[in-house]
Design an enzyme around this catalytic site. Structure first.
Site, short mmCIF file in Angstrom:
data_model
loop_
_atom_site.label_atom_id
_atom_site.label_comp_id
_atom_site.label_asym_id
_atom_site.label_seq_id
_atom_site.Cartn_x
_atom_site.Cartn_y
_atom_site.Cartn_z
N ARG A 72 -7.18 -44.68 -10.72
CA ARG A 72 -6.63 -45.70 -9.82
C ARG A 72 -7.15 -45.48 -8.39
NH1 ARG A 72 -2.18 -45.00 -11.49
NH2 ARG A 72 -2.43 -46.47 -13.17
N ASP A 93 -5.20 -53.19 -14.25
CA ASP A 93 -4.84 -52.90 -15.63
C ASP A 93 -5.40 -51.52 -15.91
OD1 ASP A 93 -3.44 -53.98 -17.93
OD2 ASP A 93 -5.33 -53.67 -18.97
N SER A 94 -4.59 -50.70 -16.52
CA SER A 94 -5.00 -49.32 -16.67
C SER A 94 -4.42 -48.76 -17.96
CB SER A 94 -4.50 -48.50 -15.48
OG SER A 94 -3.10 -48.61 -15.37
N PHE A 106 3.80 -40.38 -13.82
CA PHE A 106 4.47 -41.30 -14.73
C PHE A 106 3.61 -41.42 -15.98
CE2 PHE A 106 1.79 -45.15 -14.50
CZ PHE A 106 1.01 -44.84 -13.42
N GLY A 107 4.08 -42.19 -16.93
CA GLY A 107 3.30 -42.46 -18.14
C GLY A 107 2.84 -41.18 -18.84
N ASP A 111 0.97 -38.82 -17.68
CA ASP A 111 0.57 -37.75 -16.75
C ASP A 111 0.93 -36.33 -17.23
OD1 ASP A 111 -0.77 -39.22 -14.85
OD2 ASP A 111 0.98 -39.54 -13.58
N LYS A 123 -3.40 -36.11 -7.08
CA LYS A 123 -3.78 -36.99 -8.20
C LYS A 123 -4.58 -38.18 -7.68
CE LYS A 123 -2.04 -40.18 -11.62
NZ LYS A 123 -0.91 -40.99 -12.11
N GLY A 156 5.59 -46.53 -10.23
CA GLY A 156 4.65 -45.40 -10.17
C GLY A 156 3.31 -45.83 -9.59
N ASN A 214 5.33 -51.99 -11.46
CA ASN A 214 5.42 -50.59 -11.89
C ASN A 214 5.56 -49.70 -10.65
OD1 ASN A 214 4.58 -47.90 -12.47
ND2 ASN A 214 3.54 -48.58 -14.33
P1 IMP Z 1 -0.56 -51.64 -17.43
O1 IMP Z 1 0.66 -51.82 -16.56
O2 IMP Z 1 -0.75 -52.69 -18.45
O3 IMP Z 1 -1.78 -51.36 -16.60
O4 IMP Z 1 -0.27 -50.33 -18.29
C1 IMP Z 1 -0.50 -49.09 -17.79
C2 IMP Z 1 0.05 -48.04 -18.74
O5 IMP Z 1 -0.97 -47.06 -18.95
C3 IMP Z 1 1.21 -47.30 -18.08
O6 IMP Z 1 2.44 -47.81 -18.45
C4 IMP Z 1 1.01 -45.88 -18.58
O7 IMP Z 1 1.56 -45.74 -19.86
C5 IMP Z 1 -0.50 -45.77 -18.72
N1 IMP Z 1 -1.10 -45.28 -17.45
C6 IMP Z 1 -1.91 -45.97 -16.60
N2 IMP Z 1 -2.23 -45.23 -15.52
C7 IMP Z 1 -1.61 -44.05 -15.70
C8 IMP Z 1 -1.54 -42.89 -14.88
O8 IMP Z 1 -2.08 -42.77 -13.79
N3 IMP Z 1 -0.81 -41.88 -15.40
C9 IMP Z 1 -0.18 -41.95 -16.59
N4 IMP Z 1 -0.17 -43.02 -17.35
C10 IMP Z 1 -0.90 -44.08 -16.92
#
Ligand code: IMP
Length: 196
Positions: free
Chosen positions: A183, A69-70, A154-155, A157, A177, A11, A9
């Site tokens: 994170r 994982d977030s 991203f995502g 935000d 941020k 971002g 990712n």
């Molecule tokens: P992962 O790659 O399975 O950890 O999925 C993370 C998803 O959670 C991302 O694709 C975003 O949709 C969302 N996400 C996680 N961290 C952030 C952030 O810092 N800002 C915005 N969206 C986030």
């Protein structure tokens, strides 16, 4: 110090590298990560998925590696999208288009609710040669707006209003941020652990 990071990712990678620079830690993506088949994220917690990814990818790394994982947990939606944050809308799209579809679905599901509180959660797992060493968890609290604001991040935000900044994470700079984010908190815990 060099530390491998298991993320495709851009971002996330940008944010990790930025934080690493400040602390003189060279955060490198795992070489060849794009050609390694990704493991299925079958865990139902952020911890389980972070561990699963770190253990898996560290087998391909020459040295310690971390994976994160977030996601976004919305109180009125019982913690959703949670571990499904990246694929909430199940749109089959990727990148910005997938983010857009996910944001629209969150707004739609949240429309009947007055409570707009939410938090971002990040769990980082550090592993070496297929074995997890430690996990680190960071969270940040905010509120979801009714429409996206700001071109950055991203995502989710642009929907995530952070009261101490008076703006969304999409309007804040990456540096701002990362100073307060889930994170950033998890990463700083890991760096403190590594330099203890
Ligand atoms: P992962 O790659 O399975 O950890 O999925 C993370 C998803 O959670 C991302 O694709 C975003 O949709 C969302 N996400 C996680 N961290 C952030 C952030 O810092 N800002 C915005 N969206 C986030």
């Amino acid at each position: 110090m060099k530390l491998y990071c298991a993320t495709g990712n851009p971002g996330k990678l940008r944010e990790f590298r930025l934080a690493g620079e400040v602390l003189n830690i060279d955060v490198e993506p795992l070489p060849g990560i794009k050609s390694i088949e990704a493991p299925e994220e079958t865990g139902d917690t952020f911890e389980a998925n972070a561990i699963l990814k770190a253990e898996y990818y560290s087998r391909f790394a020459e040295g310690p590696l971390f994976a994160d994982d977030s996601g976004l947990a919305v109180d009125a939606l019982g913690g959703a999208p949670g571990v499904l944050s990246a694929r909430y809308a199940d749109s089959g799209l990727s990148g910005h288009d997938a983010d857009e579809a996910n944001n629209q679905l969150v707004l739609k599901n949240l429309a009947p609710h007055a409570d707009r509180t939410a938090r971002f959660v990040c769990v980082i797992a550090l592993a070496d040669k297929g074995k997890v060493i430690q996990t680190f968890r960071g969270e940040v609290e905010g509120q979801l707006l009714h429409e996206a604001k700001g071109p950055g991040g991203f995502g989710y935000d642009p929907l995530f209003y952070y009261p101490p900044f008076g703006c969304t994470f999409g309007e804040a700079t990456s540096e701002q941020k990362f100073g307060v984010s889930h994170r950033g908190k998890a990463l700083r815990q890991m760096l403190a652990y590594l330099t203890r």
